[in-house]
Design an enzyme around this catalytic site. Structure first.
Site, PDB file in Angstrom:
ATOM      1  CG  HIS A   1       7.220 -75.086 -27.951  1.00 55.24           C
ATOM      2  ND1 HIS A   1       6.226 -75.097 -28.901  1.00 55.24           N
ATOM      3  CD2 HIS A   1       6.738 -75.773 -26.885  1.00 55.24           C
ATOM      4  CE1 HIS A   1       5.197 -75.783 -28.443  1.00 55.24           C
ATOM      5  NE2 HIS A   1       5.470 -76.186 -27.208  1.00 55.24           N
TER       6      HIS A   1
ATOM      7  CG  ASP B   1       7.849 -73.838 -32.888  1.00 58.54           C
ATOM      8  OD1 ASP B   1       7.593 -74.023 -31.684  1.00 58.54           O
ATOM      9  OD2 ASP B   1       7.027 -73.324 -33.676  1.00 58.54           O
TER      10      ASP B   1
ATOM     11  CG  HIS C   1       4.432 -75.336 -36.875  1.00 62.52           C
ATOM     12  ND1 HIS C   1       3.606 -74.333 -37.330  1.00 62.52           N
ATOM     13  CD2 HIS C   1       4.999 -74.873 -35.730  1.00 62.52           C
ATOM     14  CE1 HIS C   1       3.651 -73.312 -36.494  1.00 62.52           C
ATOM     15  NE2 HIS C   1       4.498 -73.604 -35.519  1.00 62.52           N
TER      16      HIS C   1
ATOM     17  CG  HIS D   1       0.137 -73.468 -34.793  1.00 64.93           C
ATOM     18  ND1 HIS D   1       0.876 -74.631 -34.714  1.00 64.93           N
ATOM     19  CD2 HIS D   1       0.827 -72.543 -34.060  1.00 64.93           C
ATOM     20  CE1 HIS D   1       1.935 -74.445 -33.952  1.00 64.93           C
ATOM     21  NE2 HIS D   1       1.950 -73.178 -33.548  1.00 64.93           N
TER      22      HIS D   1
END
Length: 282
Positions: free
Chosen positions: A60, A8, A111, A123
């Site tokens: 991503h 990502d 993340h 998120h």
């Protein structure tokens, strides 16, 4: 040993803002360069640890962030979207479809989940989603992907990202998970970033150590869930659920919350992806 690296972007070294991870912005090109640098460090670490084959899944946006010409030539690349397993495309490979099975997964540039404190660009899939639960376990993208890999008996053995993402992963998957902290979040859009050489050395070392341990018989247990899998998704706004509720089999628990009972984690992940697509962009 065949390794699948899912990469990502929000947890990549030096990334702190949406402009660096969004196609068409002034900083998009720089963000892509930062991403491939971390990925190549992970690929090198896998081979240093003794991996025989490495495939990278671009995880991503629309999965066209990594440019093959910049990738370590020893690795293959899964690129493009939509694909059946999205961030872990290729996960289903095995003798039944004439492919060699993956033995372990590495998560690079990941993340923290939506709402996390001092977590860079936190998120869960999109800003439409406020929270996700699998069998009452609160998860973000780390947990969603770890559970999908676990369905196939494949463990996550290493991860890179900011400190909060690494802590989230170790809390869910075990303190023995090898992690590479590449930045310290001061907020959602601010962080103290390591020098790139140091960050990539950490990534290479963490992946090499994880692969070495695995090959020596210190195999991590996959993250598995009992079936059926109860998926609960909290959206930010009622109109998101108005749309996502169109997915057959969903139960509306409140103005912003949906529930879905899936036969297994693969179906739960597909249902989650369908919900987020149906929810729309407003």
């Amino acid at each position: 040993m065949r390794i699948l690296i899912s990469c990502d972007m929000e947890g990549i070294s030096g990334i702190v803002d949406w402009e660096q991870v969004t196609p068409g912005t002034a900083e998009w090109g720089r963000g892509r360069k930062l991403m491939v640098g971390d990925v190549n460090a992970a690929i090198n670490g896998a081979f240093v640890g003794g991996a025989e084959k490495v495939t990278v899944s671009d995880a991503h946006w629309h999965a066209r962030t990594l440019e093959l010409e910049d990738l370590d030539p020893r690795a293959h690349l899964n690129s493009g979207s939509p694909s059946p397993f999205s961030m872990l495309q290729g996960l289903e490979d095995g003798p039944e479809n004439g492919r060699e099975r993956y033995e372990a997964v590495v998560l690079i540039g990941f993340h923290a989940m939506a709402g996390a404190k001092k977590a860079v660009l936190c998120h869960t899939w999109s800003d439409k989603v406020a929270g996700v639960w699998l069998n009452d376990v609160h998860v973000g993208e780390i947990g969603l992907n770890a559970a999908t890999a676990g369905h196939f008996g494949i463990p996550v053995i290493a991860l890179s990202g900011d400190r909060v993402a690494c802590l989230e992963a170790q809390t869910l998957l075990g303190q023995d998970l090898e992690v590479a902290v590449v930045k310290e979040g001061a907020g959602r859009f601010a962080a103290e970033c390591l020098p790139l050489a140091e960050a990539r050395e950490r990534i290479c070392d963490a992946v090499a150590k994880a692969v070495t341990k695995y090959r020596a018989g210190q195999k991590r247990a996959p993250f598995t869930l009992a079936s059926p899998v109860r998926l609960v998704v909290e959206f930010q706004l009622p109109q998101h659920v108005d749309n996502a509720y169109l997915l057959p089999g969903t139960t509306r628990l409140s103005g912003t919350r949906l529930e879905y009972s899936a036969a297994d984690m693969v179906m739960a992940m597909r249902a989650f992806r369908a919900m987020t697509l149906l929810a729309g962009n407003n």
